[in-house]
Every structure is written in structure tokens, then in C-alpha cells.
Design a protein around this motif. Sequence first.
Motif, PDB file in Angstrom:
ATOM      1  N   UNK A 195       0.799  -1.225   0.000  1.00  0.00           N
ATOM      2  CA  UNK A 195       0.000   0.000   0.000  1.00  0.00           C
ATOM      3  C   UNK A 195       0.825   1.265   0.000  1.00  0.00           C
ATOM      4  N   UNK A 196       1.890   1.288  -0.775  1.00  0.00           N
ATOM      5  CA  UNK A 196       2.779   2.457  -0.811  1.00  0.00           C
ATOM      6  C   UNK A 196       2.014   3.708  -1.228  1.00  0.00           C
ATOM      7  N   UNK A 202       4.138  19.657   5.578  1.00  0.00           N
ATOM      8  CA  UNK A 202       4.942  20.859   5.838  1.00  0.00           C
ATOM      9  C   UNK A 202       6.079  20.992   4.834  1.00  0.00           C
ATOM     10  N   UNK A 203       5.791  20.632   3.585  1.00  0.00           N
ATOM     11  CA  UNK A 203       6.769  20.792   2.518  1.00  0.00           C
ATOM     12  C   UNK A 203       7.777  19.669   2.395  1.00  0.00           C
ATOM     13  N   UNK A 204       7.702  18.665   3.266  1.00  0.00           N
ATOM     14  CA  UNK A 204       8.639  17.538   3.230  1.00  0.00           C
ATOM     15  C   UNK A 204       7.911  16.315   2.681  1.00  0.00           C
ATOM     16  N   UNK A 205       8.565  15.601   1.770  1.00  0.00           N
ATOM     17  CA  UNK A 205       7.960  14.416   1.163  1.00  0.00           C
ATOM     18  C   UNK A 205       8.296  13.162   1.961  1.00  0.00           C
ATOM     19  N   UNK A 206       7.284  12.345   2.191  1.00  0.00           N
ATOM     20  CA  UNK A 206       7.440  11.075   2.893  1.00  0.00           C
ATOM     21  C   UNK A 206       6.739   9.984   2.089  1.00  0.00           C
ATOM     22  N   UNK A 207       6.930   8.738   2.523  1.00  0.00           N
ATOM     23  CA  UNK A 207       6.145   7.632   1.987  1.00  0.00           C
ATOM     24  C   UNK A 207       5.505   6.889   3.149  1.00  0.00           C
ATOM     25  N   UNK A 208       4.376   6.255   2.862  1.00  0.00           N
ATOM     26  CA  UNK A 208       3.695   5.464   3.870  1.00  0.00           C
ATOM     27  C   UNK A 208       3.415   4.075   3.339  1.00  0.00           C
ATOM     28  N   UNK A 225     -17.131   1.739  14.351  1.00  0.00           N
ATOM     29  CA  UNK A 225     -16.166   1.003  13.555  1.00  0.00           C
ATOM     30  C   UNK A 225     -16.294   1.363  12.074  1.00  0.00           C
ATOM     31  N   UNK A 226     -15.231   1.924  11.481  1.00  0.00           N
ATOM     32  CA  UNK A 226     -15.274   2.241  10.056  1.00  0.00           C
ATOM     33  C   UNK A 226     -15.317   0.965   9.214  1.00  0.00           C
ATOM     34  N   UNK A 227     -15.721   1.107   7.971  1.00  0.00           N
ATOM     35  CA  UNK A 227     -15.770  -0.053   7.084  1.00  0.00           C
ATOM     36  C   UNK A 227     -14.372  -0.562   6.777  1.00  0.00           C
ATOM     37  N   UNK A 228     -13.416   0.358   6.664  1.00  0.00           N
ATOM     38  CA  UNK A 228     -12.033  -0.016   6.365  1.00  0.00           C
ATOM     39  C   UNK A 228     -11.086   0.774   7.264  1.00  0.00           C
ATOM     40  N   UNK A 229     -10.133   0.085   7.888  1.00  0.00           N
ATOM     41  CA  UNK A 229      -9.104   0.731   8.711  1.00  0.00           C
ATOM     42  C   UNK A 229      -7.758   0.153   8.317  1.00  0.00           C
ATOM     43  N   UNK A 230      -6.798   1.040   8.063  1.00  0.00           N
ATOM     44  CA  UNK A 230      -5.447   0.626   7.659  1.00  0.00           C
ATOM     45  C   UNK A 230      -4.426   1.367   8.498  1.00  0.00           C
ATOM     46  N   UNK A 231      -3.400   0.633   8.952  1.00  0.00           N
ATOM     47  CA  UNK A 231      -2.309   1.255   9.696  1.00  0.00           C
ATOM     48  C   UNK A 231      -1.053   1.271   8.828  1.00  0.00           C
ATOM     49  N   UNK A 233       3.170   2.986   8.398  1.00  0.00           N
ATOM     50  CA  UNK A 233       4.343   3.661   8.943  1.00  0.00           C
ATOM     51  C   UNK A 233       4.807   4.721   7.959  1.00  0.00           C
ATOM     52  N   UNK A 234       5.298   5.834   8.492  1.00  0.00           N
ATOM     53  CA  UNK A 234       5.806   6.935   7.674  1.00  0.00           C
ATOM     54  C   UNK A 234       7.331   6.882   7.653  1.00  0.00           C
ATOM     55  N   UNK A 235       7.905   6.925   6.453  1.00  0.00           N
ATOM     56  CA  UNK A 235       9.357   6.973   6.284  1.00  0.00           C
ATOM     57  C   UNK A 235       9.706   7.953   5.156  1.00  0.00           C
ATOM     58  N   UNK A 236      10.983   8.238   5.026  1.00  0.00           N
ATOM     59  CA  UNK A 236      11.443   9.050   3.899  1.00  0.00           C
ATOM     60  C   UNK A 236      11.395   8.217   2.621  1.00  0.00           C
ATOM     61  N   UNK A 237      11.207   8.858   1.461  1.00  0.00           N
ATOM     62  CA  UNK A 237      11.098   8.122   0.189  1.00  0.00           C
ATOM     63  C   UNK A 237      12.313   7.223  -0.062  1.00  0.00           C
ATOM     64  N   UNK A 238      12.046   6.019  -0.551  1.00  0.00           N
ATOM     65  CA  UNK A 238      13.100   5.059  -0.850  1.00  0.00           C
ATOM     66  C   UNK A 238      13.318   4.025   0.228  1.00  0.00           C
ATOM     67  N   UNK A 239      12.831   4.293   1.427  1.00  0.00           N
ATOM     68  CA  UNK A 239      13.042   3.368   2.545  1.00  0.00           C
ATOM     69  C   UNK A 239      12.442   1.993   2.248  1.00  0.00           C
ATOM     70  N   UNK A 240      11.233   1.986   1.726  1.00  0.00           N
ATOM     71  CA  UNK A 240      10.549   0.719   1.478  1.00  0.00           C
ATOM     72  C   UNK A 240      11.309  -0.146   0.478  1.00  0.00           C
ATOM     73  N   UNK A 241      11.800   0.446  -0.589  1.00  0.00           N
ATOM     74  CA  UNK A 241      12.536  -0.320  -1.601  1.00  0.00           C
ATOM     75  C   UNK A 241      13.776  -0.973  -1.004  1.00  0.00           C
ATOM     76  N   UNK A 242      14.511  -0.235  -0.188  1.00  0.00           N
ATOM     77  CA  UNK A 242      15.718  -0.793   0.413  1.00  0.00           C
ATOM     78  C   UNK A 242      15.385  -1.905   1.414  1.00  0.00           C
TER      79      UNK A 242
END
Length: 358
Positions: A195-196, A202-208, A225-231, A233-242
Motif C-alpha cells: 500500500x505504498x 509541511x513541505x517535506x515528502x514522505x512515503x507510507x 467502527x469504520x468499514x475499512x481501517x489501515x495502519x 508507517x511513515x518513512x522518507x522516500x526510498x526506505x521501502x525499496x531498500x
Amino acid sequence: MAKLNVCIFGAGEIGTALAATLSRNDGFAVKVVDPSEDALDRIRKRNLDVKLQLVNGADGARATLSDQDIAVAAVPEAAVKDVALAALAADVHYLDFTCPTDAVRAALAQLAERRAVFSGCGVSPGLVGNIACSLLSAFSPITDLTIRVGANPIVPTNRLGYGQIWNLDGLISEYTKPSAAIRDGQVTWIESLEGLERLTIDGVTYEGFTTAGGLGDLSIFGEKLPRNVTFKTIRYPGHLDYMRFLLDDLGLRHRRDMLRSLLANGLPVIEDDTLLLVLTARGLRGRQPIEKTVHHRFSASSTFGAFNALTSVAVGYAATLLSLLLDDRVPSTGLIAHHRLDTSALISSPYLGPLMRT
């Protein structure tokens, strides 16, 4: 006013930070217990106004609670059950920072018949659940809720954009275990590291992306209870790929010790971090789709000692709840629904207010 005798099990980062925070309030008498003399020595060097005690085994844990009012489990997840059982045997109030296992939940249910029980009282689970419930109460009806939490270096200096901000074993579990979620109104489990999305705050780009452990008890939402709930994590771009490269391409998902060693030796310890909590609720007003996003930013403060933002906010939330117990502003028995307490009052408390950043 009588003091609240607080026994903190665990002389690690969280236990030390909570001891430092509570010891500044005359309403608390703090004792820290741990099976490691070296760990206690690290607290001793801070010259805190706390008692220190070397404790080993379940019998020792129960004995040390004989003159205490509340047991705090600031220990690894595997040891939380021992603290919960010790609190039950000693008949004292209880607080922890984690999602309880079935065995721990059973013990706490018994204890709650006579004492106050606070469970999951850190950042996530903890404060973010409180903010989520507040958002749902103010914005209804909700069809979709996305909860995002991320503690990151203020200035990223490596390709991961990350460092040692909290427990590495917890981080690895967060990335490798399935994530609790709600889909079409049903509690389920989804894959982590999926789910990237891109965020600009505040002007800074992140990925979740999805991760485990942030939502331990989905029942906190109650009837809303909402129909859909997703949790996520926030990181700087590229973290997930590594991380996918390490976990999947190199196969370290199944070689946890090697991955831990790699991260422990390769990533710097981060003291100057920033903690972001970003929640987005979506729904319908008639046929019109509507959306509301709230976000809070926290930074470390020297007020309570040299602890990073993630640690400071976790213990700040716990200290705020203990203050409510001290002042008789929450029940003295039962499973305390801290996620239902007033959010604005909590985050403006003396323990969390100094950490807030606009």
C-alpha cells in the motif's frame, strides 16, 4: 496528598525515561527494578530521585510489589506476562505499553475487577488510538480510516533515511509480521510493506506503507467502527525499496539475527528525531464524499532528559495517564478506556505539551 508508589519493571530506554519523567513530580515515588545490575547502574549515573532494585524471577517480582500501588511493564513483550501476573498476585494497579496476548489479557481482566488497568499506553498502540477515536467522534459517519505513525531522523543521512530510533527487534517485527486491519467491516490481517503512498507534510515528502503492531485492539473504535481501517508507517522516500531488498532479495526475512546484526552495526543511533501522527478519515455526506486529515508533530525536549521524540512521547502519554490516576480523574478499577479520554487535554498536558510542534 498521598504519593502514588510506582514500580517500573525494566531499566531500558522506556523504563529509564518514565522514571526520569515521574521523578520530577512530587506526587510519585518511583522504584525501578531489573535483573541486570549494569542496566540499573546506567540509571544510577543519572542521579534520579528513584529507588533501584535488582529483581530476578516471578517470586522476586511479586515480592517487590508488596509496598507499591502500580506496576509498570516497561519490558520486552515476552516478559510482559510475568509483570501482569505479578501485579495480579500483588493486587496493584497496572500499566503497559504493548498489545496484550490472550494470556496477559486474561490476567488483566481478573485484576481489573479490583484495580485500574491501563494497557497499550505508548505511541502506537496508545496515543494514536486516542487521536483516532477523537477523529471518529468529530467526523461521522466514517467509511475509511488510515492511521499513519512515523519517527524519523530530522535530517536523513543515509539511503534508508533511518537510524536506531527504537528497539530493533520491534522494528523487524513491524516489517515482517502481518498488519491488523478492517476490510468491509471485518477484522482481518494484511501483508506488511504494501500500500505504498506518497505524503507531503509541511513541505517535506514522505512515503507510507502498511506495517504490523500499530493497532493491537480494534475494538477501541466501538460502534463507530469504520468499514475499512489501515495502519501505515511513515518513512522518507526510498526506505521501502531498500527494506524489500534486504528482506526479500537477500532473504533476510528468514534470517532475523543476521538482519538485526546488520542494522545494529550499520545504522547510527538517532537522538534528534521527529514523530509524526497523520490520520485521514473519509466518508459521505449524502452523496458528497468528504475527507478530514489531522496531523501532529512531536520533537524531543530537554525538560525530561536526553531521550528522543518517540521515547519521550510514549512515556509522556503514560505519565499523563498515571497523573490522572493520581488525581482521581479516572476510575480506580476496571480496564481504563484511555483512548476515549479528551485528546486536546491529553496532548496539552505537562508531559506532552512541551513536545508538541506546530
